[in-house]
Design a protein around this motif. Structure first.
Motif, short mmCIF file in Angstrom:
data_model
loop_
_atom_site.label_atom_id
_atom_site.label_comp_id
_atom_site.label_asym_id
_atom_site.label_seq_id
_atom_site.Cartn_x
_atom_site.Cartn_y
_atom_site.Cartn_z
N TYR A 180 0.85 -1.19 0.00
CA TYR A 180 0.00 0.00 0.00
C TYR A 180 0.88 1.24 0.00
CZ TYR A 180 -2.98 3.67 2.00
OH TYR A 180 -3.63 4.85 2.25
N LEU A 181 0.72 2.07 -1.01
CA LEU A 181 1.46 3.33 -1.13
C LEU A 181 0.46 4.48 -1.11
CD1 LEU A 181 3.94 2.32 -3.99
CD2 LEU A 181 4.41 2.40 -1.52
N ASP A 182 0.54 5.30 -0.08
CA ASP A 182 -0.39 6.42 0.07
C ASP A 182 0.28 7.70 -0.42
OD1 ASP A 182 -2.97 7.43 1.15
OD2 ASP A 182 -1.64 8.59 2.46
N ASP A 183 -0.51 8.54 -1.09
CA ASP A 183 -0.01 9.83 -1.58
C ASP A 183 1.14 9.64 -2.57
OD1 ASP A 183 -0.75 12.42 -1.53
OD2 ASP A 183 0.11 12.91 0.42
N PHE A 184 0.97 8.70 -3.47
CA PHE A 184 2.00 8.32 -4.45
C PHE A 184 2.47 9.52 -5.26
CE2 PHE A 184 3.00 6.21 -8.64
CZ PHE A 184 4.13 5.53 -8.21
N LEU A 185 3.79 9.66 -5.35
CA LEU A 185 4.48 10.72 -6.10
C LEU A 185 4.21 12.12 -5.56
CD1 LEU A 185 4.25 9.53 -9.84
CD2 LEU A 185 6.13 9.26 -8.21
N HIS A 186 3.74 12.19 -4.33
CA HIS A 186 3.58 13.51 -3.72
C HIS A 186 4.96 14.14 -3.53
CE1 HIS A 186 2.03 16.69 -1.07
NE2 HIS A 186 3.10 16.46 -0.32
N ALA A 187 5.07 15.40 -3.89
CA ALA A 187 6.36 16.09 -3.77
C ALA A 187 6.13 17.50 -3.24
CB ALA A 187 7.06 16.16 -5.12
#
Length: 264
Positions: A180-187
């Motif tokens: 589970y990856l939350d907020d994927f590619l958040h920068a």
């Protein structure tokens, strides 16, 4: 010498019922020991994890608390933060048709996790609640997994570079039963770095190639927006998600965070 029967296995007397005798025997067989079982104060097994059933010869059986303990261990091993571990699909409010559709598709995936579940789009619309709820549901079913917010994961990986921990963590992310990856590619700077994109592709591509291992992802970015950075990454997500690619259209009214205020 007169033979006596141990009180734990003594047959019921004429003045006591089988139920009373069995309850007393169970209590005696499962006396809680705070030194041996400090983390489990179950009223049924008194922390041992086992209950004594039947009479006569009797038998040991796993206590119902063991499934809860196992789930807690899986959650702890998954590395999920407390804020994400609390989410439950039963608590998701589906007051509108679009919310009902999201919940139904997420529940379908949670019951039969296969491929990717990708929930993206409008911030504050409940993406994390749904995704974390599905992940927690799957863990309760006995799966072992890893769960991280993308910013935390990037910080963890970058801090571990050139160490055995980096290799271990990457292997876990690529090969665990459910990721589970939350907020994927958040920068922070609104655009993922080249290094972030490289790590993202390495993880996603490995799971895509490995029979599309169950993977749950949330992101404010839609597939078309991700494609602007890396079309190969976007393409793998879209193909692996299939019908479980849920895009929430932009709409400020769907942002629950902005609805918490009170107009005066």
């Amino acid at each position: 010498m007169e033979m006596t029967t141990h009180p734990m296995t003594r047959m019921p007397t004429s003045g006591s019922s089988y139920e009373e005798w069995n309850q007393d025997k169970t209590r005696r067989m499962n006396i809680w020991d705070s030194k041996r079982f400090p983390q489990n104060q179950c009223p049924h097994c008194n922390g041992s994890g086992w209950v004594w059933k039947d009479w006569g010869e009797g038998e040991w059986a796993p206590c119902s608390c063991q499934s809860r303990i196992q789930t807690r261990k899986h959650t702890e091993n998954a590395g999920l933060s407390k804020s994400l571990a609390k989410f439950n699909l039963n608590d998701f409010r589906a007051d509108q048709a679009w919310q009902t559709a999201l919940l139904k598709s997420t529940c379908d995936y949670a019951r039969h996790p296969k491929g990717f579940l990708f929930i993206c789009g409008q911030p504050g619309a409940g993406k994390t609640h749904l995704a974390a709820g599905a992940f927690n549901y799957i863990l309760k079913g006995g799966a072992r997994g890893k769960g991280r917010s993308w910013p935390d994961l990037m910080a963890e990986l970058k801090a571990a570079q050139n160490t055995p921990d980096y290799v271990r963590l990457m292997d876990e992310l690529k090969g665990c039963q459910i990721l589970y990856l939350d907020d994927f590619l958040h920068a922070v700077k609104k655009q993922p770095t080249t290094g972030d994109l490289k790590l993202a592709f390495e993880i996603i591509n490995a799971r895509y190639d490995n029979d599309r291992n169950p993977t749950i992802i949330t992101s404010n970015l839609t597939p078309s927006e991700i494609a602007k950075f890396d079309s190969s990454l976007s393409g793998r997500i879209v193909e692996a998600a299939g019908a479980h690619m849920l895009i929430i259209a932009p709409d400020p009214d769907r942002d629950y965070r902005t609805r918490k205020g009170v107009e005066v």
